[in-house]
Design a protein around this motif. Structure first.
Motif, PDB file in Angstrom:
ATOM      1  N   LEU A  29       8.480   9.834 -11.556  1.00  0.00           N
ATOM      2  CA  LEU A  29       8.471   8.448 -11.104  1.00  0.00           C
ATOM      3  C   LEU A  29       7.596   8.271  -9.866  1.00  0.00           C
ATOM      4  O   LEU A  29       7.632   9.094  -8.962  1.00  0.00           O
ATOM      5  N   LYS A  30       6.857   7.160  -9.857  1.00  0.00           N
ATOM      6  CA  LYS A  30       6.051   6.805  -8.697  1.00  0.00           C
ATOM      7  C   LYS A  30       6.162   5.317  -8.489  1.00  0.00           C
ATOM      8  O   LYS A  30       5.884   4.540  -9.397  1.00  0.00           O
ATOM      9  N   ALA A  31       6.552   4.923  -7.283  1.00  0.00           N
ATOM     10  CA  ALA A  31       6.698   3.511  -6.956  1.00  0.00           C
ATOM     11  C   ALA A  31       5.581   3.088  -6.024  1.00  0.00           C
ATOM     12  O   ALA A  31       5.240   3.804  -5.073  1.00  0.00           O
ATOM     13  N   THR A  32       4.993   1.913  -6.314  1.00  0.00           N
ATOM     14  CA  THR A  32       3.932   1.362  -5.481  1.00  0.00           C
ATOM     15  C   THR A  32       4.289  -0.066  -5.097  1.00  0.00           C
ATOM     16  O   THR A  32       5.101  -0.717  -5.761  1.00  0.00           O
ATOM     17  N   LEU A  33       3.650  -0.554  -4.017  1.00  0.00           N
ATOM     18  CA  LEU A  33       3.991  -1.872  -3.496  1.00  0.00           C
ATOM     19  C   LEU A  33       2.735  -2.633  -3.083  1.00  0.00           C
ATOM     20  O   LEU A  33       1.855  -2.084  -2.421  1.00  0.00           O
ATOM     21  N   GLY A  76       0.800  -1.217   0.000  1.00  0.00           N
ATOM     22  CA  GLY A  76       0.000   0.000   0.000  1.00  0.00           C
ATOM     23  C   GLY A  76       0.838   1.274   0.000  1.00  0.00           C
ATOM     24  O   GLY A  76       0.323   2.365  -0.264  1.00  0.00           O
ATOM     25  N   GLU A  77       2.102   1.127   0.281  1.00  0.00           N
ATOM     26  CA  GLU A  77       2.978   2.297   0.346  1.00  0.00           C
ATOM     27  C   GLU A  77       3.276   2.806  -1.064  1.00  0.00           C
ATOM     28  O   GLU A  77       3.411   2.025  -2.000  1.00  0.00           O
ATOM     29  N   GLU A  78       3.359   4.120  -1.211  1.00  0.00           N
ATOM     30  CA  GLU A  78       3.692   4.746  -2.477  1.00  0.00           C
ATOM     31  C   GLU A  78       4.720   5.844  -2.227  1.00  0.00           C
ATOM     32  O   GLU A  78       4.670   6.509  -1.186  1.00  0.00           O
ATOM     33  N   LYS A  79       5.626   6.025  -3.206  1.00  0.00           N
ATOM     34  CA  LYS A  79       6.585   7.130  -3.121  1.00  0.00           C
ATOM     35  C   LYS A  79       6.749   7.730  -4.503  1.00  0.00           C
ATOM     36  O   LYS A  79       6.676   7.030  -5.508  1.00  0.00           O
ATOM     37  N   GLU A  80       6.963   9.041  -4.539  1.00  0.00           N
ATOM     38  CA  GLU A  80       7.096   9.744  -5.808  1.00  0.00           C
ATOM     39  C   GLU A  80       8.351  10.602  -5.844  1.00  0.00           C
ATOM     40  O   GLU A  80       8.804  11.117  -4.811  1.00  0.00           O
ATOM     41  N   LYS A  81       8.870  10.731  -7.061  1.00  0.00           N
ATOM     42  CA  LYS A  81      10.003  11.615  -7.294  1.00  0.00           C
ATOM     43  C   LYS A  81       9.934  12.056  -8.745  1.00  0.00           C
ATOM     44  O   LYS A  81      10.119  11.242  -9.646  1.00  0.00           O
TER      45      LYS A  81
END
Lengths: 113, 111
Positions: free
Chosen positions: A62-66, A54-59
């Motif tokens: 780019l956006k990473a999801t899990l 459920g964690e997400e990170k953006e830069k």
């Protein structure tokens, strides 16, 4: 056995054409999932760490999801400078104090202008 | 840039000769790693260190030895280089959150 599989192996996009890279993993328990970018002739460059489903990170673009079985690296409106190989790695809780990472083979991304 | 340097950056050597690669960090991180990267195999862990004089083997340690006499330096030695050890070698440091940061790499060719 712990395993990390990345797909596709190679991806060619037109500038502005959004897409996603996949990293599927098999571990007894996930301590962390890591995304890196690697340019030719250079060392991997750290992008993100994800720890729980459920964690997400953006830069930037780019956006990473899990999820519990995979991670996606979404690239929105890519530019030619996003061309690189993207590597995924996971750390199994069972790794204990040695902190070993299990690496995928990477996705080679080419963005055409 | 995590303050990691590797030397040499490029080396060509002959089969049977000893080779030492150096990794130097400036930030006193406890964990350090040596990887090799080859097409079709990705990054493979050779050896790692969790403190001065504390080292352990990775998945491809045969033919390699390491030493860490100071926190800032982690040396990788090929006692008798073979052509199968032609590769790109990366050093990495490990942070408290388990993230690893990589050096620029050493390209080694064994003829």
């Amino acid at each position: 056995e712990d395993q990390v599989t990345q797909s596709p192996e190679a991806l060619r996009l037109q500038e502005g054409e959004s897409s996603s890279l996949n990293c599927s993993y098999t571990v007894s328990g996930l301590r962390g999932l890591f995304w890196y970018r690697q340019d030719p002739g250079k060392g991997p460059e750290f992008l993100f760490t994800l720890y729980s489903a459920g964690e997400e990170k953006e830069k930037e673009r780019l956006k990473a999801t899990l999820t519990k079985k995979e991670s996606f690296l979404h690239i929105t409106a890519p530019k030619p400078e996003d061309s690189a190989t993207y590597l995924c790695a996971v750390q199994d809780i069972a790794a204990g104090n040695n902190r070993k990472l299990i690496w995928g083979l990477g996705t080679s991304l080419a963005v055409n202008p | 840039d995590a303050g990691i340097t590797q030397s040499p950056r490029h080396k060509v050597t002959e089969t049977g000769t000893p080779v030492t690669l150096r990794c130097h960090q400036t930030e006193n991180h406890r964990y350090m790693y040596w990887y090799r990267q080859d097409p079709g195999h990705g990054l493979r862990l050779i050896h790692y260190s969790y403190g001065v004089k504390d080292t352990d083997k990775g998945e491809v340690s045969d033919g390699y030895s390491v030493s860490r006499s100071k926190t800032e330096d982690f040396l990788l030695t090929l006692e008798s280089a073979t052509s199968s050890q032609t590769s790109v070698y990366f050093c990495a440091i490990g942070l408290a959150d388990h993230t690893q940061y990589f050096g620029p790499g050493t390209r080694l060719t064994v003829l």
